[in-house]
Design a protein around this motif. Sequence first.
Motif, PDB file in Angstrom:
ATOM      1  N   VAL A 164      -0.738   4.884   1.374  1.00  0.00           N
ATOM      2  CA  VAL A 164      -1.232   5.500   0.998  1.00  0.00           C
ATOM      3  C   VAL A 164      -2.622   7.401   1.677  1.00  0.00           C
ATOM      4  O   VAL A 164      -2.313   7.719   1.780  1.00  0.00           O
ATOM      5  CB  VAL A 164      -1.828   5.646  -0.619  1.00  0.00           C
ATOM      6  CG1 VAL A 164      -2.578   7.083  -0.757  1.00  0.00           C
ATOM      7  CG2 VAL A 164      -1.117   4.928  -1.270  1.00  0.00           C
ATOM      8  N   ALA A 165      -3.855   6.699   2.456  1.00  0.00           N
ATOM      9  CA  ALA A 165      -4.189   6.897   3.369  1.00  0.00           C
ATOM     10  C   ALA A 165      -4.675   5.365   3.978  1.00  0.00           C
ATOM     11  O   ALA A 165      -5.752   5.434   3.162  1.00  0.00           O
ATOM     12  CB  ALA A 165      -5.500   7.443   2.547  1.00  0.00           C
ATOM     13  N   GLU A 166      -4.222   6.286   5.275  1.00  0.00           N
ATOM     14  CA  GLU A 166      -4.483   4.905   6.091  1.00  0.00           C
ATOM     15  C   GLU A 166      -6.151   4.611   5.882  1.00  0.00           C
ATOM     16  O   GLU A 166      -7.176   5.482   6.227  1.00  0.00           O
ATOM     17  CB  GLU A 166      -3.754   4.709   7.907  1.00  0.00           C
ATOM     18  CG  GLU A 166      -4.014   4.393   8.424  1.00  0.00           C
ATOM     19  CD  GLU A 166      -3.761   2.227   8.645  1.00  0.00           C
ATOM     20  OE1 GLU A 166      -3.817   1.544   8.459  1.00  0.00           O
ATOM     21  OE2 GLU A 166      -2.554   2.621   7.529  1.00  0.00           O
ATOM     22  N   PRO A 167      -6.840   3.053   6.023  1.00  0.00           N
ATOM     23  CA  PRO A 167      -5.852   2.356   6.174  1.00  0.00           C
ATOM     24  C   PRO A 167      -6.181   1.515   4.442  1.00  0.00           C
ATOM     25  O   PRO A 167      -4.990   0.481   4.698  1.00  0.00           O
ATOM     26  CB  PRO A 167      -6.373   1.140   6.599  1.00  0.00           C
ATOM     27  CG  PRO A 167      -8.110   1.424   6.345  1.00  0.00           C
ATOM     28  CD  PRO A 167      -8.261   2.896   6.366  1.00  0.00           C
ATOM     29  N   LEU A 168      -5.823   2.885   3.633  1.00  0.00           N
ATOM     30  CA  LEU A 168      -5.360   1.685   1.624  1.00  0.00           C
ATOM     31  C   LEU A 168      -3.648   2.033   1.848  1.00  0.00           C
ATOM     32  O   LEU A 168      -3.494   3.053   2.412  1.00  0.00           O
ATOM     33  CB  LEU A 168      -6.594   3.497   1.436  1.00  0.00           C
ATOM     34  CG  LEU A 168      -7.767   3.459   0.921  1.00  0.00           C
ATOM     35  CD1 LEU A 168      -7.723   4.287  -0.091  1.00  0.00           C
ATOM     36  CD2 LEU A 168      -7.893   1.983   0.764  1.00  0.00           C
ATOM     37  N   ARG A 169      -3.352   0.748   0.762  1.00  0.00           N
ATOM     38  CA  ARG A 169      -2.144   0.790   0.576  1.00  0.00           C
ATOM     39  C   ARG A 169      -1.619   1.156  -0.741  1.00  0.00           C
ATOM     40  O   ARG A 169      -2.853   0.994  -1.875  1.00  0.00           O
ATOM     41  CB  ARG A 169      -1.485  -0.077   1.137  1.00  0.00           C
ATOM     42  CG  ARG A 169      -1.560  -0.153   2.621  1.00  0.00           C
ATOM     43  CD  ARG A 169      -1.346  -1.174   3.342  1.00  0.00           C
ATOM     44  NE  ARG A 169      -0.678  -1.242   5.241  1.00  0.00           N
ATOM     45  CZ  ARG A 169      -0.059  -0.922   5.437  1.00  0.00           C
ATOM     46  NH1 ARG A 169       1.186  -0.185   5.208  1.00  0.00           N
ATOM     47  NH2 ARG A 169      -0.001  -0.744   6.988  1.00  0.00           N
ATOM     48  N   LEU A 170      -0.635   1.181  -0.845  1.00  0.00           N
ATOM     49  CA  LEU A 170      -0.560   1.781  -2.583  1.00  0.00           C
ATOM     50  C   LEU A 170      -1.527   0.739  -3.906  1.00  0.00           C
ATOM     51  O   LEU A 170      -2.005   0.780  -4.672  1.00  0.00           O
ATOM     52  CB  LEU A 170       1.313   1.309  -2.701  1.00  0.00           C
ATOM     53  CG  LEU A 170       1.307   1.300  -4.875  1.00  0.00           C
ATOM     54  CD1 LEU A 170       1.321   2.554  -4.904  1.00  0.00           C
ATOM     55  CD2 LEU A 170       3.004   0.906  -4.254  1.00  0.00           C
ATOM     56  N   TYR A 171      -1.377  -0.858  -3.471  1.00  0.00           N
ATOM     57  CA  TYR A 171      -1.686  -1.687  -4.012  1.00  0.00           C
ATOM     58  C   TYR A 171      -3.782  -1.900  -3.990  1.00  0.00           C
ATOM     59  O   TYR A 171      -4.462  -2.891  -4.357  1.00  0.00           O
ATOM     60  CB  TYR A 171      -1.894  -2.995  -4.433  1.00  0.00           C
ATOM     61  CG  TYR A 171      -0.366  -3.270  -4.163  1.00  0.00           C
ATOM     62  CD1 TYR A 171      -0.100  -2.867  -5.975  1.00  0.00           C
ATOM     63  CD2 TYR A 171       0.737  -3.739  -3.965  1.00  0.00           C
ATOM     64  CE1 TYR A 171       1.109  -3.777  -6.169  1.00  0.00           C
ATOM     65  CE2 TYR A 171       2.206  -4.417  -4.142  1.00  0.00           C
ATOM     66  CZ  TYR A 171       2.367  -3.862  -5.355  1.00  0.00           C
ATOM     67  OH  TYR A 171       3.499  -4.039  -6.238  1.00  0.00           O
ATOM     68  N   ASP A 172      -4.104  -0.839  -3.384  1.00  0.00           N
ATOM     69  CA  ASP A 172      -5.570  -0.657  -2.696  1.00  0.00           C
ATOM     70  C   ASP A 172      -6.500   0.192  -4.047  1.00  0.00           C
ATOM     71  O   ASP A 172      -7.216   0.817  -4.266  1.00  0.00           O
ATOM     72  CB  ASP A 172      -6.090  -0.008  -1.705  1.00  0.00           C
ATOM     73  CG  ASP A 172      -5.683  -1.433  -0.462  1.00  0.00           C
ATOM     74  OD1 ASP A 172      -6.189  -2.333  -0.375  1.00  0.00           O
ATOM     75  OD2 ASP A 172      -4.916  -0.995   0.493  1.00  0.00           O
ATOM     76  N   CYS A 173      -4.966   1.041  -4.582  1.00  0.00           N
ATOM     77  CA  CYS A 173      -5.040   2.917  -5.234  1.00  0.00           C
ATOM     78  C   CYS A 173      -5.309   2.286  -7.140  1.00  0.00           C
ATOM     79  O   CYS A 173      -4.078   1.573  -7.206  1.00  0.00           O
ATOM     80  CB  CYS A 173      -4.533   3.404  -4.955  1.00  0.00           C
ATOM     81  SG  CYS A 173      -4.557   3.800  -3.270  1.00  0.00           S
ATOM     82  N   CYS A 174      -5.355   3.014  -7.764  1.00  0.00           N
ATOM     83  CA  CYS A 174      -5.993   2.739  -9.027  1.00  0.00           C
ATOM     84  C   CYS A 174      -4.754   3.404  -9.309  1.00  0.00           C
ATOM     85  O   CYS A 174      -3.786   4.675  -8.789  1.00  0.00           O
ATOM     86  CB  CYS A 174      -7.270   2.939  -9.662  1.00  0.00           C
ATOM     87  SG  CYS A 174      -6.935   4.726  -9.764  1.00  0.00           S
ATOM     88  N   PRO A 175      -3.470   3.342 -10.862  1.00  0.00           N
ATOM     89  CA  PRO A 175      -3.055   4.227 -10.532  1.00  0.00           C
ATOM     90  C   PRO A 175      -2.837   5.116 -11.823  1.00  0.00           C
ATOM     91  O   PRO A 175      -4.381   5.381 -12.439  1.00  0.00           O
ATOM     92  CB  PRO A 175      -2.187   3.017 -12.292  1.00  0.00           C
ATOM     93  CG  PRO A 175      -2.833   2.471 -12.652  1.00  0.00           C
ATOM     94  CD  PRO A 175      -3.802   1.799 -11.454  1.00  0.00           C
ATOM     95  N   MET A 176      -2.559   6.014 -12.552  1.00  0.00           N
ATOM     96  CA  MET A 176      -2.468   7.022 -13.475  1.00  0.00           C
ATOM     97  C   MET A 176      -1.918   6.123 -15.228  1.00  0.00           C
ATOM     98  O   MET A 176      -1.296   5.442 -15.066  1.00  0.00           O
ATOM     99  CB  MET A 176      -1.993   7.884 -13.371  1.00  0.00           C
ATOM    100  CG  MET A 176      -1.924   9.180 -11.784  1.00  0.00           C
ATOM    101  SD  MET A 176      -1.255  11.350 -11.732  1.00  0.00           S
ATOM    102  CE  MET A 176       0.394  10.378 -11.941  1.00  0.00           C
ATOM    103  N   SER A 177      -3.291   7.008 -15.417  1.00  0.00           N
ATOM    104  CA  SER A 177      -2.797   6.299 -16.984  1.00  0.00           C
ATOM    105  C   SER A 177      -2.762   7.068 -18.241  1.00  0.00           C
ATOM    106  O   SER A 177      -3.828   7.362 -18.488  1.00  0.00           O
ATOM    107  CB  SER A 177      -3.602   4.670 -16.941  1.00  0.00           C
ATOM    108  OG  SER A 177      -4.094   3.797 -16.041  1.00  0.00           O
ATOM    109  N   ASP A 178      -2.227   6.487 -19.481  1.00  0.00           N
ATOM    110  CA  ASP A 178      -2.913   6.589 -20.188  1.00  0.00           C
ATOM    111  C   ASP A 178      -3.409   5.653 -21.335  1.00  0.00           C
ATOM    112  O   ASP A 178      -2.821   4.519 -21.215  1.00  0.00           O
ATOM    113  CB  ASP A 178      -1.588   7.347 -21.456  1.00  0.00           C
ATOM    114  CG  ASP A 178      -0.538   8.068 -21.151  1.00  0.00           C
ATOM    115  OD1 ASP A 178      -0.608   8.815 -19.916  1.00  0.00           O
ATOM    116  OD2 ASP A 178       0.076   8.587 -21.205  1.00  0.00           O
ATOM    117  N   GLY A 179      -4.705   6.141 -22.189  1.00  0.00           N
ATOM    118  CA  GLY A 179      -5.523   4.667 -23.136  1.00  0.00           C
ATOM    119  C   GLY A 179      -5.952   4.935 -23.448  1.00  0.00           C
ATOM    120  O   GLY A 179      -6.768   6.436 -23.113  1.00  0.00           O
ATOM    121  N   ALA A 180      -6.496   4.696 -24.366  1.00  0.00           N
ATOM    122  CA  ALA A 180      -8.009   5.049 -25.640  1.00  0.00           C
ATOM    123  C   ALA A 180      -8.907   3.766 -25.928  1.00  0.00           C
ATOM    124  O   ALA A 180      -8.312   2.611 -25.706  1.00  0.00           O
ATOM    125  CB  ALA A 180      -7.846   5.703 -26.583  1.00  0.00           C
ATOM    126  N   ALA A 181     -10.475   3.945 -25.500  1.00  0.00           N
ATOM    127  CA  ALA A 181     -11.004   2.877 -25.720  1.00  0.00           C
ATOM    128  C   ALA A 181     -12.446   3.526 -26.936  1.00  0.00           C
ATOM    129  O   ALA A 181     -12.810   4.382 -26.958  1.00  0.00           O
ATOM    130  CB  ALA A 181     -11.812   1.853 -24.902  1.00  0.00           C
TER     131      ALA A 181
END
Length: 391
Positions: A199-216
Amino acid sequence: MMSRIALPGVGMTRFTSSDDRSLVDLAATACRRAVVDAGIERGDVTSLHVGTALAEALGQQSGLGNALAGALGVEGVAADRVENTSATGATAVHRGIEAVASGASDVALVVGAERMSGADTSAVTDAISRLTHTREYAQGLTLPSFGGLAAGAYLDRHDAPREALATVAAKNHRNAVANEVAQFRREVSVEEALDSPVVAEPLRLYDCCPMSDGAAAVVVTRSDRGEGGDSVSGADHAVGVAAHASATGTHPVAERPDPLAIESVRVAGERLFDAAGVGPDDVDVACIHDAFTVLELIELEELGFYEPGTAWEATMDGETAMDGALPVNPGGGLKARGHPLGATGVSQIVELVWQLRGDLPDERRVDGATRGIAVNVAGFGNNSVCTMLEA
């Protein structure tokens, strides 16, 4: 000390990549669950504090506080909208705490909600990119860019292996497997994380949070409310707020003297521990803002849990695992539970309440936890919000 402030009820929707419900419906669902959990009636609520970061940017609901009051049937309450980018949720919780502590509200209902699937990926990416300083945005810098630069600097400065970041990802995914409200409920091995797309060396896909829907959502009241009015069911046995604090940092990342120093986290943490009268060694469980895996390591160090450059070793040694000395992100963190911007900080509080009440299944519970801390970070450390809870 905030020992008289109690959180008798919490509620969440599941965090997902796409939820068909409207932003108002998501928020209302979490609120109803928190009200039921607290054992109160809707009519007991005296103030409503709503956090959402991207509603207008994504062309969704303006005036969310007013719309939600109508959807819940609590017209007449005081209501406000809170926005603090990715720290919106925790900031909304603090506004609820302050309303109750000041006497302005007897029972505050706080909710954070985001529906990031409501616009296409490019629109969401642009909206999030605008959380950076305007000059940095104009140069095309993004939060993943800053994450990659920080990750590279951390690994180089502390002679840490790339596996250190992958270990954070694997741990948080493993924690999310048993979390019914998590977006990603599957394990990811260190090897998978290492081999995922860059994604952005050295970060890879699993180093980054996703976009999400939700409420708490959380209910906030006084544990001694019965002395001056009707008591809230369960308030005497609810998790209490020991302290809360926040701080801003240098807004342009390029102007910070040290790319690995997140001043807002350090200052907010110091204020939190001073207010609570305890130290990092007294904390049993932590919810850390791991939008990128490297941030979990940096924030743990800034908060004083580990000396600079040592959090990666502690993580690889299992100290931050569920059965470690300091379990970190037992619900999966932003990385695996998900990161709907306005809801994340509230979801951290919900997770701590669940942990400190001890009402989770064995595989989800940190044994014997009585004190927990959460840090919710805006942008790339522009503003940090810390909360400490006690059983």
